[in-house]
Write an enzyme that holds these catalytic residues in place. Structure first.
Site, PDB file in Angstrom:
ATOM      1  N   ASP A  35      -3.233 -14.624  15.333  1.00 31.84           N
ATOM      2  CA  ASP A  35      -1.793 -14.819  15.482  1.00 31.84           C
ATOM      3  C   ASP A  35      -1.085 -13.614  14.859  1.00 31.84           C
ATOM      4  O   ASP A  35      -1.323 -13.283  13.687  1.00 31.84           O
ATOM      5  CB  ASP A  35      -1.345 -16.109  14.795  1.00 31.84           C
ATOM      6  CG  ASP A  35       0.117 -16.410  15.063  1.00 31.84           C
ATOM      7  OD1 ASP A  35       0.404 -17.059  16.090  1.00 31.84           O
ATOM      8  OD2 ASP A  35       0.972 -15.991  14.249  1.00 31.84           O
ATOM      9  N   ASP A  52       2.006 -15.136  21.123  1.00 32.42           N
ATOM     10  CA  ASP A  52       1.463 -14.089  20.257  1.00 32.42           C
ATOM     11  C   ASP A  52       0.118 -14.523  19.680  1.00 32.42           C
ATOM     12  O   ASP A  52      -0.278 -14.050  18.615  1.00 32.42           O
ATOM     13  CB  ASP A  52       2.450 -13.767  19.125  1.00 32.42           C
ATOM     14  CG  ASP A  52       2.758 -14.974  18.260  1.00 32.42           C
ATOM     15  OD1 ASP A  52       2.473 -16.106  18.717  1.00 32.42           O
ATOM     16  OD2 ASP A  52       3.260 -14.801  17.137  1.00 32.42           O
TER      17      ASP A  52
END
Length: 803
Positions: free
Chosen positions: A361, A404
């Site tokens: 992440d 993301d």
């Protein structure tokens, strides 16, 4: 490869239509040929009319050819027969059949026999001179004399079977005065004889055959292939005049009665009138042209369909590529991530192949997007995708599974190996790059898990990696964190929460839960005082065991639904439990706090399954702190007022059980297995002793969980623990029969005495009877429980952790 091949990630729903189109085209072609033959059949009467006179003349000509061949055959065979008879009177032949002929006489006789082989036909292949059953002279090929009788009659003898293509010419003279009887046999090759007899002919494709009296062809003379005969064959087919293009004649030779010669040849095109030939040729060309045009008209849509299907397949492949690949990073997307994980989990289950899962992440990605714009954010994601592709091995696979968020699958890798690769990737991302779509440093946090080291299903592994990832986020970001079962629990993102909830719904709606029961034994008498029921999930479900199922229910908010399903399963399986046993339902305090599950609902469930409240012990396991202690206390009191007893579970495992003991009155205290199995140490023994004394002051019964060794059994009995359960006393099983256990034998097992297994002893049989009080007993039951309470069985509906 960096990404799993797309043709392996999705099943192709579009079938390749090329083979089907080929079959369609073949069928159409056969149909067109059939359509073309129909007009030819319609023109047959016209062909017959045009070729009538020519066919008659042709038939007469073939009759003449057959008669000529038959005559030459008869003439040659009669000549061979006459020569054979004349040779029998030849002095040299007579000398060879003397009683004791000399070698010279035999040689002279053989030389004379050669004259038969010098016939113009060349059909005589061998000659033999016989006298008194012996061969006195021979020439040419050996003759199979088994075809002759002891005293054969003169004449012609046809063959059969393997000798069907030959003919024997037999001549014989009986003995007179000084001349003994003698026989001369000559073999004639019918194929050679027929080939000699057939005259040269300008008819193309002519065939002459010789048939015996039974109609069997014994010789045939074939003409060499002649393309000029093809038009005539077509005309014969169209006019159906095959029988008219044939001539036949009978062979007039004694001994060959019924033999015939047949000559056939297609009608020569040159014999037809030129005008008729031109007309027929025109019709034929018209039919060919019409057939070709029809074929093109019919096959054109098929070709267009094939082209359309090919184009559709190309479009489908393109669409599938777009559906399985992230266009920004070039990695697989979330959809293409699902199947490889499932495939690796299955390989791990079957073959023990390990693999690791890494979830990444990007740190502060929202701030970068807001401050520098979405275009820069896209450049960052694309650059990270390139870094993943160039860092992982060819056998690994990378995916972009969220805005993301990225995932990496590493086959044949454990968690430490995956951490090494991820740290290397993080180091490259943090370095400044002078090229690429995003040259600035990129920071990310990563969570790692491994199969089968930590998890055994896709849902479990994804939740573990996600929990480890967010532990790293809370710890300061830019961290690579390996899943730790002791601290990583309780966190899942919204997408994972929805997926876990869906999997739990599948377990509940499909009735996948099944009950098993573990005995609880009175440590004073060995009587099986009851059973603890446990629920299990079948192999192949989304959860490896019931503990993982209930963990998932906690983090996804499905505890109430799952508790209720477990209650129904366990109570349904205990419908035939002995009436003297009680059952305890292990339930979460969160369920009792829920508005949709109160004391009234629980009592209604018990009534539906025919279970009196007085037989029920409600066992509370506090995995999470109670949210509404007052409501929970009110529910507990209402259940106790209805006759239900309440137990505190896992007392000694942290502070949860002790907190419950301090807040609510309990009838039973279940001592956690960690204390039971640590009783061999002084500190553990002191804590265990304190708990037993505290329960005694509260007036509660004690049950020790996890009893697995004879030493542990001896210790808890010496401390005065009321009852026990564990693998030493009995493993979970589907049945729940009454019985007793020889505790003395089990305790002596520590000194080498074999462990005694559970012995089922129904009421009324020899041995200790736990269901009937003795005259000296002031209780209604033999056992550790007060006379106002029957013996109990603990049914754990949440997990199998206490087995």
């Amino acid at each position: 490869m960096h990404v799993e091949p797309l043709h392996e990630l999705a099943h192709d729903p579009i079938l390749d239509g090329r083979d089907r189109l080929r079959i369609v085209r073949l069928r159409l072609a056969l149909t067109l040929i059939t359509v073309a033959l129909l007009p030819i059949a319609a023109f047959a009467p016209l062909v017959r009319a045009v070729s009538g006179d020519a066919s008659l003349a042709h038939h007469l000509r073939l009759d003449g050819d057959a008669a000529t061949v038959a005559a030459k055959l008869g003439s040659e065979l009669e000549a061979v027969s006459g020569l054979a008879r004349s040779l029998l009177d030849d002095p040299e032949i007579v000398a060879a059949v003397a009683a004791k002929p000399s070698d010279e006489a035999s040689a002279e006789a053989s030389s004379r026999l050669r004259s038969l082989g010098r016939r113009p036909s060349g059909a005589v292949m061998g000659v033999a001179l016989l006298a008194d059953g012996d061969v006195r002279a021979a020439w040419g090929q050996p003759i199979d004399l088994r075809r002759l009788s002891a005293e054969p009659e003169p004449g012609l003898l046809s063959g059969s079977g393997s000798n069907a293509g030959s003919l024997l010419v037999v001549g014989r003279i009986e003995g007179k005065k000084q001349r003994p009887a003698r026989t001369l046999v000559a073999t004639v090759d019918l194929d050679a004889l027929l080939a000699w007899a057939v005259p040269a002919s300008p008819l193309p494709g002519r065939t002459v055959s010789l048939a015996d009296a039974g109609g069997n062809t014994v010789a045939r003379s074939h003409a060499a292939f002649d393309a000029a005969a093809l038009p005539g064959q077509v005309l014969d087919l169209a006019a159906d005049s095959g029988h008219e293009a044939q001539g036949e004649a009978v062979v007039q030779v004694p001994g060959l009665e019924g033999w015939s010669v047949t000559a056939d040849a297609p009608l020569p095109l040159a014999n037809l009138p030129p005008g008729a030939v031109a007309a027929l040729g025109g019709v034929l060309l018209l039919l060919i042209g019409l057939t070709t045009w029809m074929a093109r008209q019919i096959l054109r849509p098929a070709a267009q369909l094939e082209a359309s299907r090919s184009r559709l397949r190309e479009l489908y492949e393109t669409a599938r590529e777009a559906a399985l690949r992230d266009s920004l990073t070039g990695l697989g997307n979330h959809r293409s991530f699902q199947e490889p994980v499932e495939r690796m989990v299955e390989a791990s289950r079957r073959y023990g192949a390990p693999f690791a899962l890494v979830l990444l992440d990007v740190d502060e990605f929202k701030r970068i997007n807001d401050a520098r714009g979405h275009a820069v954010g896209d450049q960052l994601l694309a650059e990270l995708g390139d870094l993943i592709r160039t860092t992982i091995r060819l056998t690994d696979a990378g995916f972009r599974v969220g805005g993301d968020e990225f995932a990496v699958l590493l086959p044949h890798t454990d968690a430490e190996g995956a951490a090494t690769m991820t740290r290397r990737l993080l180091g490259r991302a943090l370095e400044g790059r002078g090229h690429g779509s995003y040259p600035n440093p990129i920071s990310f946090s990563a969570g790692i898990t491994a199969c089968p080291e930590f998890g055994a299903t896709r849902l479990e592994l994804t939740a573990q990696a996600d929990a480890a990832l967010y532990r790293g986020k809370r710890g300061g970001r830019t961290l690579v964190t390996i899943f730790d079962p002791a601290v990583d629990h309780g966190h899942v993102d919204e997408g994972m929460r929805a997926e876990l909830s869906s999997a739990i719904s599948m377990v509940i709606e499909s009735a996948m839960l099944s009950p098993v029961y573990q005995p609880i034994v009175d440590l004073a008498t060995g009587v099986i005082a009851g059973y603890e029921g446990l629920v299990r999930v079948p192999p192949g479900s989304s959860f490896p065991h019931a503990g993982a199922l209930f963990d998932a229910a906690e983090v996804s908010g499905r505890v109430v639904d799952l508790d209720r399903a477990a209650l129904e399963t366990v109570l349904a399986g205990a419908h035939d439990l002995h009436p003297a046993l009680s059952i305890s339902l292990n339930i979460s305090p969160l369920t009792l706090e829920a508005a949709e599950f109160n004391a009234t609902v629980l009592l209604a469930i018990l009534r539906r399954h025919g279970m009196p409240p007085e037989r029920v012990i409600l066992e509370l396991t506090e995995r999470q702190a109670a949210r509404d202690p007052e409501r929970l206390g009110s529910t507990i009191r209402a259940l106790q007022a209805a006759g239900v007893r309440v137990a505190a579970d896992d007392v000694g495992a942290g502070n949860a059980g002790l907190r419950l003991l301090s807040q609510y009155p309990f009838d039973v205290v279940k001592i956690d297995l960690s204390l039971v199995q640590g009783a061999g140490q002084d500190q553990g023994l002191s804590v265990l002793t304190s708990l037993v004394q505290m329960a005694g002051r509260l007036g509660a019964t004690t049950i020790a969980e996890g009893v697995e060794t004879p030493i542990q059994l001896t210790t808890i009995r010496q401390l005065g623990v009321t009852a026990g359960q564990g693998y030493l006393l009995g493993r979970p099983q589907p049945g729940h029969l009454p019985g007793w256990i020889d505790l003395i034998a089990l305790s002596e097992g520590a000194a080498g005495t074999p462990v005694v297994s559970v012995a089922a002893v129904p009421a009324g049989t020899a041995g200790p009877d736990p269901w009937r009080a003795t005259p000296d007993d002031d209780q209604s039951l033999v056992g550790p429980f007060p006379r106002s309470r029957p013996a109990m069985a603990v049914l754990n509906t949440s997990s199998v952790s206490n087995e």
